[in-house]
Design an enzyme around this catalytic site. Sequence first.
Site, mmCIF file in Angstrom:
data_model
loop_
_atom_site.group_PDB
_atom_site.id
_atom_site.type_symbol
_atom_site.label_atom_id
_atom_site.label_comp_id
_atom_site.label_asym_id
_atom_site.label_seq_id
_atom_site.Cartn_x
_atom_site.Cartn_y
_atom_site.Cartn_z
ATOM 1 N N SER A 153 61.928 22.626 2.383
ATOM 2 C CA SER A 153 61.499 22.225 1.408
ATOM 3 C C SER A 153 60.710 23.883 1.225
ATOM 4 O O SER A 153 59.638 23.670 1.917
ATOM 5 C CB SER A 153 61.166 22.078 0.830
ATOM 6 O OG SER A 153 60.296 22.323 -0.680
ATOM 7 N N ILE A 160 54.631 24.322 5.772
ATOM 8 C CA ILE A 160 55.434 24.821 7.356
ATOM 9 C C ILE A 160 55.736 25.985 6.701
ATOM 10 O O ILE A 160 56.152 26.790 7.332
ATOM 11 C CB ILE A 160 55.228 24.051 7.939
ATOM 12 C CG1 ILE A 160 53.965 23.207 8.104
ATOM 13 C CG2 ILE A 160 55.773 23.438 9.199
ATOM 14 C CD1 ILE A 160 54.579 21.178 9.543
ATOM 15 N N CYS A 161 56.789 25.329 5.722
ATOM 16 C CA CYS A 161 57.952 26.088 5.410
ATOM 17 C C CYS A 161 57.521 27.358 4.479
ATOM 18 O O CYS A 161 58.341 28.401 5.309
ATOM 19 C CB CYS A 161 58.706 25.661 4.082
ATOM 20 S SG CYS A 161 59.189 23.960 4.957
ATOM 21 N N SER A 162 56.657 27.501 4.055
ATOM 22 C CA SER A 162 55.782 28.737 3.424
ATOM 23 C C SER A 162 55.718 29.889 4.870
ATOM 24 O O SER A 162 56.515 31.069 4.655
ATOM 25 C CB SER A 162 54.993 28.725 2.306
ATOM 26 O OG SER A 162 54.093 29.780 1.451
ATOM 27 N N THR A 179 58.517 31.110 6.649
ATOM 28 C CA THR A 179 59.550 32.334 5.184
ATOM 29 C C THR A 179 58.367 32.830 5.633
ATOM 30 O O THR A 179 59.444 34.539 5.996
ATOM 31 C CB THR A 179 59.972 31.960 4.363
ATOM 32 O OG1 THR A 179 60.717 30.438 3.948
ATOM 33 C CG2 THR A 179 60.307 32.709 3.301
#
Length: 163
Positions: free
Chosen positions: A52, A57-59, A62
């Site tokens: 998500s 961590i996803c941010s 990306t």
Amino acid sequence: MVTFLGNPVSFTGKQLQVGDKALDFSLTTTDLSKKSLADFDGKKKVLSVVPSIDTGICSTQTRRFNEELAGLDNTVVLTVSMDLPFAQKRWCGAEGLDNAIMLSDYFDHSFGRDYALLINEWHLLARAVFVLDTDNTIRYVEYVDNINSEPNFEAAIAAAKAL
């Protein structure tokens, strides 16, 4: 064993390996159009898969791949998640990454099933990175064992730069 929030999770399908051909997909963009692997023919591709976009961590994943790899010659960074396209677009605007290519598997989860990334218990995608050459052969892959951990950025970036 892959874990999410400290608990084992399960998947459907067989993990892809280095040397395999990447499977085609149909994913939704932030403007609600569809994109397939063929739309990026002739380019080197980094598929950055995150659970998500609205998590730390996803941010980070990306942002880092876009900042370090999007400027490489003939290379595209494709971020794939289950987030709705509206959330992906909002995130890009808030983070100043308006040129990031965000793709959503929310509609039918086919990417997650085909790439063995759909977490059966959560209906989210597991964290993974695929580096594809211009012929869509997988040259680097990492299925992250602990979904709450970062991928090996250095190895993925080195693989992309080596193509």
